[in-house]
Scaffold this motif. Sequence first.
Motif, PDB file in Angstrom:
ATOM      1  N   SER A 183       0.819  -1.208   0.000  1.00 50.03           N
ATOM      2  CA  SER A 183       0.000   0.000   0.000  1.00 50.03           C
ATOM      3  C   SER A 183       0.858   1.265   0.000  1.00 50.03           C
ATOM      4  O   SER A 183       0.468   2.284  -0.565  1.00 50.03           O
ATOM      5  CB  SER A 183      -0.998  -0.071   1.155  1.00 50.03           C
ATOM      6  N   PRO A 187       0.576   3.489  -3.854  1.00 50.43           N
ATOM      7  CA  PRO A 187      -0.598   4.164  -3.258  1.00 50.43           C
ATOM      8  C   PRO A 187      -1.776   4.261  -4.218  1.00 50.43           C
ATOM      9  O   PRO A 187      -2.929   4.287  -3.791  1.00 50.43           O
ATOM     10  CB  PRO A 187      -0.077   5.554  -2.886  1.00 50.43           C
ATOM     11  N   GLU A 188      -1.504   4.285  -5.522  1.00 46.30           N
ATOM     12  CA  GLU A 188      -2.606   4.390  -6.491  1.00 46.30           C
ATOM     13  C   GLU A 188      -3.456   3.117  -6.519  1.00 46.30           C
ATOM     14  O   GLU A 188      -4.585   3.121  -7.011  1.00 46.30           O
ATOM     15  CB  GLU A 188      -2.071   4.729  -7.888  1.00 46.30           C
ATOM     16  N   ARG A 190      -4.387   1.580  -3.740  1.00 41.99           N
ATOM     17  CA  ARG A 190      -5.128   1.463  -2.486  1.00 41.99           C
ATOM     18  C   ARG A 190      -6.632   1.463  -2.743  1.00 41.99           C
ATOM     19  O   ARG A 190      -7.104   2.200  -3.594  1.00 41.99           O
ATOM     20  CB  ARG A 190      -4.824   2.658  -1.581  1.00 41.99           C
ATOM     21  N   TYR A 191      -7.340   0.666  -1.962  1.00 43.06           N
ATOM     22  CA  TYR A 191      -8.793   0.664  -2.058  1.00 43.06           C
ATOM     23  C   TYR A 191      -9.392   1.681  -1.110  1.00 43.06           C
ATOM     24  O   TYR A 191     -10.600   1.898  -1.097  1.00 43.06           O
ATOM     25  CB  TYR A 191      -9.362  -0.735  -1.762  1.00 43.06           C
ATOM     26  N   TRP A 192      -8.535   2.306  -0.279  1.00 47.45           N
ATOM     27  CA  TRP A 192      -9.042   3.283   0.685  1.00 47.45           C
ATOM     28  C   TRP A 192      -8.313   4.607   0.510  1.00 47.45           C
ATOM     29  O   TRP A 192      -7.249   4.665  -0.096  1.00 47.45           O
ATOM     30  CB  TRP A 192      -8.867   2.774   2.119  1.00 47.45           C
ATOM     31  N   GLU A 193      -8.919   5.624   1.102  1.00 46.44           N
ATOM     32  CA  GLU A 193      -8.339   6.945   1.055  1.00 46.44           C
ATOM     33  C   GLU A 193      -8.501   7.528   2.448  1.00 46.44           C
ATOM     34  O   GLU A 193      -9.614   7.493   2.990  1.00 46.44           O
ATOM     35  CB  GLU A 193      -9.128   7.771   0.042  1.00 46.44           C
ATOM     36  N   GLU A 195      -9.322   9.882   5.417  1.00 42.29           N
ATOM     37  CA  GLU A 195     -10.235  11.027   5.501  1.00 42.29           C
ATOM     38  C   GLU A 195      -9.555  12.285   5.987  1.00 42.29           C
ATOM     39  O   GLU A 195      -9.922  13.385   5.616  1.00 42.29           O
ATOM     40  CB  GLU A 195     -11.385  10.695   6.467  1.00 42.29           C
TER      41      GLU A 195
END
Length: 197
Positions: A183, A187-188, A190-193, A195
């Motif tokens: 991850s 980073p591109e 990643r399934y999450w971001e 907040e």
Amino acid sequence: MESLDELLRKAEAAHGHLCAGQILGVRMALLGLARLGIADPHGADRKRLVTYVEIDRCATDAIGLVTGCRLGKRALKFRDWGKMAATFVDLASGRGVRIVALEDSRELARQLYPHVESASRQQMMAYRELADAQLFREQWVRVSVDSAERPGYKSERFLCPRCGEGVNFGRFAEVEGERLCLSCARPEMRYWEAEDG
Ligand SMILES: [Zn+2]
Ligand SMILES: [Zn+2]
């Protein structure tokens, strides 16, 4: 092996409802085990089998239940290909049987039970009765399951220098000479971001 009815009762309890997909999944798994000569997947044969599933739908739960192959045991492998198909692999021989549900089984169900109103009821009744060859296509395949992908593999743990999180099973990548968790390395992907940025 337990009977189809017994397995369907267990599948219903585990999955939350009985549906055509459960019946197809139980039948598919029973066929795969029979082809491999695996009679006791939860006992004596439990370390022989790895199952690859190609869809994450109702049938997948049933396949896991019948084979005893679970994600948490590394014995259930998910390939997100959107196909109602699974490959049952005998680790001892490296041979596997890949089984695909046939597209025309729905039409067969409709022909068999034209007086039954709902398509899902037609399928639930027909999928119990139709012959394996009417429901599935099967092919023998070779699958080399790398030792690091097998159940029971002990891996070294590595700490990602960037995020500090621990990583098992060699899931890291080298970026400019630095070993990072996947991850941080990509980073591109990643399934999450985050907040809070
Ligand atoms: Zn279902
Ligand atoms: Zn990291």
